[in-house]
Enzyme design. Structure first.
Site, PDB file in Angstrom:
ATOM      1  N   CYS A 116       0.919  -1.149  -0.154  1.00  0.00           N
ATOM      2  CA  CYS A 116      -0.045  -0.142   0.069  1.00  0.00           C
ATOM      3  C   CYS A 116       0.977   1.170  -0.189  1.00  0.00           C
ATOM      4  O   CYS A 116       0.511   2.449  -0.447  1.00  0.00           O
ATOM      5  CB  CYS A 116      -0.895   0.098   1.219  1.00  0.00           C
ATOM      6  SG  CYS A 116      -1.877  -1.521   1.165  1.00  0.00           S
ATOM      7  N   HIS A 256      -4.124   6.885   1.506  1.00  0.00           N
ATOM      8  CA  HIS A 256      -4.257   5.413   1.114  1.00  0.00           C
ATOM      9  C   HIS A 256      -5.874   5.089   1.624  1.00  0.00           C
ATOM     10  O   HIS A 256      -5.999   5.324   2.752  1.00  0.00           O
ATOM     11  CB  HIS A 256      -3.166   4.650   1.851  1.00  0.00           C
ATOM     12  CG  HIS A 256      -3.520   3.076   1.561  1.00  0.00           C
ATOM     13  ND1 HIS A 256      -3.935   2.653   0.242  1.00  0.00           N
ATOM     14  CD2 HIS A 256      -3.606   2.048   2.403  1.00  0.00           C
ATOM     15  CE1 HIS A 256      -4.241   1.542   0.488  1.00  0.00           C
ATOM     16  NE2 HIS A 256      -4.078   1.004   1.679  1.00  0.00           N
ATOM     17  N   ASN A 286      -9.861  -0.905  -1.001  1.00  0.00           N
ATOM     18  CA  ASN A 286      -8.646  -0.739  -0.946  1.00  0.00           C
ATOM     19  C   ASN A 286      -7.909  -1.548  -2.052  1.00  0.00           C
ATOM     20  O   ASN A 286      -7.905  -2.670  -2.207  1.00  0.00           O
ATOM     21  CB  ASN A 286      -8.043  -1.348   0.248  1.00  0.00           C
ATOM     22  CG  ASN A 286      -6.575  -1.391   0.740  1.00  0.00           C
ATOM     23  OD1 ASN A 286      -5.735  -0.772  -0.357  1.00  0.00           O
ATOM     24  ND2 ASN A 286      -6.213  -1.670   1.892  1.00  0.00           N
TER      25      ASN A 286
HETATM   26  C1  LIG Z   1     -10.707  -5.384   8.963  1.00  0.00           C
HETATM   27  C2  LIG Z   1     -11.576  -4.305   9.632  1.00  0.00           C
HETATM   28  C3  LIG Z   1     -12.622  -3.860   8.750  1.00  0.00           C
HETATM   29  C4  LIG Z   1     -12.495  -4.954  11.016  1.00  0.00           C
HETATM   30  O1  LIG Z   1     -12.992  -3.990  11.463  1.00  0.00           O
HETATM   31  P1  LIG Z   1     -12.999  -3.910  13.304  1.00  0.00           P
HETATM   32  O2  LIG Z   1     -14.003  -2.882  13.481  1.00  0.00           O
HETATM   33  O3  LIG Z   1     -11.685  -4.016  13.603  1.00  0.00           O
HETATM   34  O4  LIG Z   1     -13.806  -5.493  13.189  1.00  0.00           O
HETATM   35  P2  LIG Z   1     -13.358  -6.491  14.494  1.00  0.00           P
HETATM   36  O5  LIG Z   1     -12.054  -7.013  14.196  1.00  0.00           O
HETATM   37  O6  LIG Z   1     -13.579  -5.963  15.622  1.00  0.00           O
HETATM   38  O7  LIG Z   1     -14.088  -7.641  13.863  1.00  0.00           O
HETATM   39  C5  LIG Z   1     -15.473  -7.901  14.399  1.00  0.00           C
HETATM   40  C6  LIG Z   1     -16.260  -8.998  13.931  1.00  0.00           C
HETATM   41  O8  LIG Z   1     -16.372  -9.015  12.786  1.00  0.00           O
HETATM   42  C7  LIG Z   1     -16.137 -10.610  12.058  1.00  0.00           C
HETATM   43  N1  LIG Z   1     -15.854  -9.834  10.651  1.00  0.00           N
HETATM   44  C8  LIG Z   1     -14.794 -10.049   9.979  1.00  0.00           C
HETATM   45  N2  LIG Z   1     -15.108  -9.821   8.742  1.00  0.00           N
HETATM   46  C9  LIG Z   1     -16.454  -9.690   8.515  1.00  0.00           C
HETATM   47  C10 LIG Z   1     -17.351  -9.575   7.475  1.00  0.00           C
HETATM   48  N3  LIG Z   1     -16.642  -9.560   6.153  1.00  0.00           N
HETATM   49  N4  LIG Z   1     -18.441  -9.662   7.605  1.00  0.00           N
HETATM   50  C11 LIG Z   1     -19.017 -10.027   8.891  1.00  0.00           C
HETATM   51  N5  LIG Z   1     -18.259 -10.131  10.000  1.00  0.00           N
HETATM   52  C12 LIG Z   1     -17.006 -10.179   9.647  1.00  0.00           C
HETATM   53  C13 LIG Z   1     -15.186 -10.740  12.756  1.00  0.00           C
HETATM   54  O9  LIG Z   1     -14.870 -11.964  12.679  1.00  0.00           O
HETATM   55  C14 LIG Z   1     -15.539 -10.349  14.262  1.00  0.00           C
HETATM   56  O10 LIG Z   1     -16.246 -11.325  14.728  1.00  0.00           O
HETATM   57  P3  LIG Z   1     -15.855 -11.864  16.191  1.00  0.00           P
HETATM   58  O11 LIG Z   1     -16.247 -10.759  17.252  1.00  0.00           O
HETATM   59  O12 LIG Z   1     -17.161 -12.924  16.601  1.00  0.00           O
HETATM   60  O13 LIG Z   1     -14.531 -12.425  16.279  1.00  0.00           O
HETATM   61  C15 LIG Z   1     -10.613  -3.225  10.257  1.00  0.00           C
HETATM   62  O14 LIG Z   1     -10.047  -3.758  11.503  1.00  0.00           O
HETATM   63  C16 LIG Z   1      -9.648  -2.791   9.421  1.00  0.00           C
HETATM   64  O15 LIG Z   1     -10.093  -2.372   8.238  1.00  0.00           O
HETATM   65  N6  LIG Z   1      -8.200  -2.984   9.287  1.00  0.00           N
HETATM   66  C17 LIG Z   1      -7.437  -2.731   8.446  1.00  0.00           C
HETATM   67  C18 LIG Z   1      -7.249  -3.259   7.188  1.00  0.00           C
HETATM   68  C19 LIG Z   1      -6.071  -3.687   6.447  1.00  0.00           C
HETATM   69  O16 LIG Z   1      -5.340  -4.431   7.095  1.00  0.00           O
HETATM   70  N7  LIG Z   1      -5.888  -3.331   5.343  1.00  0.00           N
HETATM   71  C20 LIG Z   1      -4.803  -3.573   4.664  1.00  0.00           C
HETATM   72  C21 LIG Z   1      -3.714  -2.741   5.150  1.00  0.00           C
HETATM   73  S1  LIG Z   1      -3.558  -0.979   4.389  1.00  0.00           S
END
Ligand SMILES: CC(C)(COP(=O)(O)OP(=O)(O)OC[C@H]1O[C@@H](n2cnc3c(N)ncnc32)[C@H](O)[C@@H]1OP(=O)(O)O)[C@@H](O)C(=O)NCCC(=O)NCCS
Length: 329
Positions: A116, A256, A286
């Site tokens: 990224c 980004h 993304n």
């Molecule tokens: C991935 C991301 C959207 C998750 O959002 P979040 O608010 O942190 O969500 P959480 O990690 O608290 O997950 C919450 C729950 O949703 C669930 N979940 C994950 N993906 C899901 C989806 N597509 N649909 C429904 N539920 C989902 C998880 O399993 C978790 O369930 P659990 O609580 O029963 O274990 C967020 O952390 C993010 O954008 N991170 C950065 C992404 C990244 O790495 N990008 C690339 C680098 S630049």
């Protein structure tokens, strides 16, 4: 001290594939919902490349658009930098195919693998060559076909990413007449397997029946770790890069496109209102190295660049790498 040539951005362009994959489409593929994806990420749809589209074909279209925007012919290009983690093949570099197709018959080129952060690293590399006078015209392309490394049975990753390409033509400021590149930074914390990676297919874990069976050629991600890192680094980069000029000189942040909530949290932390932040993640998700140049092109086309004000471009991602480019338009 040798003379430093002021550097500018002579042209911008982008290309996204036609096919849209909506959140409702994904509801039929994995256990997810439109509501979850929109609330947690801001993404509504993403583009998916056709089977006969890949890094070079999409990159060529973005590079041609940027060259046309700049009014510069491919034969004038001295260097082609292709920022990607989904190149056409491990080698030769995708930059070689791209360069030949845009008519860069007098150029050399190579790929930059920084996920990224790739395009920001590419801009910095281009700027240095132009600033020293070694090269006059550099084409920087950010392109990804992330759909080729996504596991469409893994809801943690497959909803977040999309395909696309963007490009910039970097020349002397005198020739560009706009977009002065005034500062850069880069940094990294190092590789961490559980944060963001494609574990197999390199020299550390070569391809085998086992790696395929274990689905190790697909992207793996520890989203919450990236979340915390991204908010912190985003705020620091805006603050540090604008410190010499004052926040009132900031025209637009072009980050980004990682996640709407990460962008909003970070902007709030640094005291920048969202009307000074460009976001198009709802349309494309993304797109890794392509996200910044697509956003830059769209922001410019939408008239979001204010003459004389700064555009703070920031990127961060795998390898826990990050960087910024500050541009005075
Ligand atoms: C991935 C991301 C959207 C998750 O959002 P979040 O608010 O942190 O969500 P959480 O990690 O608290 O997950 C919450 C729950 O949703 C669930 N979940 C994950 N993906 C899901 C989806 N597509 N649909 C429904 N539920 C989902 C998880 O399993 C978790 O369930 P659990 O609580 O029963 O274990 C967020 O952390 C993010 O954008 N991170 C950065 C992404 C990244 O790495 N990008 C690339 C680098 S630049």
């Amino acid at each position: 001290m040798p003379e430093v040539i002021p550097v500018g951005i002579a042209g911008l362009g982008y290309y996204v594939p036609e096919k849209r994959l909506t959140n409702h489409d994904l509801e039929r593929m994995v256990d997810t919902s439109d509501e979850w994806i929109v609330q947690r990420t801001g993404i509504r749809e993403r583009r998916i490349a056709a089977p006969d589209e890949y890094a070079s074909t999409m990159g060529i279209r973005a590079a041609r658009a940027a060259l046309e925007d700049a009014g510069i012919d491919g034969s004038e290009v001295d260097l082609v930098l292709c920022c990607t983690v989904t190149g056409d093949q491990p080698f030769p570099a995708t930059a070689c195919t791209l360069g030949a197709e845009i008519g860069a018959v007098n150029a050399g080129g190579w790929d930059i693998s920084a996920a990224c952060s790739g395009f920001v690293f590419g801009l910095q590399t281009a700027s240095q060559f132009v600033a020293t006078g070694q090269y006059k015209t550099v084409v920087v392309v950010g392109v990804e076909k992330l759909s080729s490394i996504l596991d469409y049975t893994d809801r943690n990753t497959c909803v977040l990413f999309g395909d696309g390409a963007g490009a910039a033509v970097v020349t002397s400021l005198e020739r560009a007449g706009q977009g002065e590149i005034v500062s850069h930074s880069v940094g990294m914390h190092g590789h961490s397997e559980d944060v963001l990676a494609v574990p197999a297919g390199g020299s550390r874990c070569p391809t085998s029946h086992d790696t395929i069976e274990q689905r190790l050629h697909y992207m793996k991600m520890g989203g919450s770790k990236v979340y915390r890192f991204a908010v912190k680094i985003f705020a620091e980069l805006v603050e540090k890069s604008m410190a010499p000029y004052g926040m009132d000189q900031l025209g637009l942040v072009v980050p980004h496109q990682v996640n709407q909530r990460i962008i909003e949290n970070a902007a709030e932390r640094v005291g920048v209102s969202m009307d000074r932040v460009f976001v198009n993640i709802d349309k494309y998700g993304n797109t890794s190295a392509a996200s910044v140049p697509i956003a830059l092109s769209e922001a410019r086309d939408a008239g979001r660049f204010e003459k004389g004000k700064f555009i703070c471009v920031i990127a961060f991602g795998a390898g826990m790498a990050w960087g910024h480019t500050l541009i005075r338009w």
